[in-house]
Scaffold this active site. Structure first.
Site, PDB file in Angstrom:
ATOM      1  N   ASP A 162      65.772   6.174  76.066  1.00  0.00           N
ATOM      2  CA  ASP A 162      66.931   5.657  75.301  1.00  0.00           C
ATOM      3  C   ASP A 162      66.647   5.818  73.964  1.00  0.00           C
ATOM      4  O   ASP A 162      65.601   6.424  73.466  1.00  0.00           O
ATOM      5  CB  ASP A 162      67.439   4.488  75.898  1.00  0.00           C
ATOM      6  CG  ASP A 162      66.508   3.384  75.399  1.00  0.00           C
ATOM      7  OD1 ASP A 162      65.261   3.503  75.037  1.00  0.00           O
ATOM      8  OD2 ASP A 162      66.928   1.991  76.014  1.00  0.00           O
ATOM      9  N   CYS A 201      61.883   3.447  77.165  1.00  0.00           N
ATOM     10  CA  CYS A 201      62.764   2.622  76.392  1.00  0.00           C
ATOM     11  C   CYS A 201      62.124   1.792  75.323  1.00  0.00           C
ATOM     12  O   CYS A 201      61.027   2.151  75.026  1.00  0.00           O
ATOM     13  CB  CYS A 201      63.698   2.086  77.442  1.00  0.00           C
ATOM     14  SG  CYS A 201      62.875   0.837  78.456  1.00  0.00           S
ATOM     15  N   THR A 235      61.023  -1.560  75.716  1.00  0.00           N
ATOM     16  CA  THR A 235      60.048  -1.952  76.495  1.00  0.00           C
ATOM     17  C   THR A 235      59.521  -1.411  77.621  1.00  0.00           C
ATOM     18  O   THR A 235      58.273  -1.815  78.181  1.00  0.00           O
ATOM     19  CB  THR A 235      60.609  -3.531  77.014  1.00  0.00           C
ATOM     20  OG1 THR A 235      61.765  -3.070  77.883  1.00  0.00           O
ATOM     21  CG2 THR A 235      61.235  -4.267  75.875  1.00  0.00           C
TER      22      THR A 235
END
Ligand code: RB5
Length: 147
Positions: free
Chosen positions: A8, A65, A67
């Site tokens: 992302d 992403c 995390t």
């Protein structure tokens, strides 16, 4: 080895660096997006990569992403996927030896790019141990229906 990658906005720049690195190492790499840092949902890329690995179109998947947590949780919803959230070299190796993980998830806001590339190398280069106790445990993961 054929490798699927996805990210992302929180993992976009790490994913770009990982893709370049893997291509330089000679692997066939498919980028499932995202293709910019515009805000987007990690879920969609996790599913694309996880289903491609589940369907044996790619041998392994790498998801990034912010995390790594959203990516790993989402990817693990897909049957046959063992996604490992990894931010250090020890667990990068251990999850291949012990869990035969087929997806590596990392957080772009957690670790620096050069460290992520070292994790990728260890994770890609380590084969499953094939020891009886680890085969038994992986089989228990694979056969659990969760219903
Ligand atoms: C996006 O802000 C962030 O929530 C996402 O990249 C990821 O960290 C989710 O687990």
């Amino acid at each position: 080895m054929k490798i699927a990658v996805g990210a992302d906005h929180g993992g976009y720049s790490h994913k770009e660096a990982i893709k370049k690195h893997l291509i330089e190492r000679g692997f066939e790499v498919k980028d499932f997006g995202a293709f910019s840092e515009e805000s987007t949902d990690y879920n969609d890329y996790a599913i694309l990569v996880a289903e491609a690995v589940r369907d044996h179109k790619y041998d392994r998947g790498i998801l990034v992403c912010g995390t790594g947590i959203g990516m790993s949780v989402m990817a693990n919803k897909v049957k046959g996927i063992r996604a490992a959230l990894v931010h250090d070299l020890f667990t990068a190796e251990a999850t291949r030896l012990h869990n035969n993980s087929n997806i590596l998830a990392m957080g772009g806001r957690v670790i620096k790019q050069n460290h992520a590339l070292k994790i990728v190398d260890i994770w890609i280069d380590t084969e499953f141990s094939n020891e009886d106790r680890h085969i038994r445990r992986v089989n228990k993961i694979n056969s659990y229906k969760g219903e």
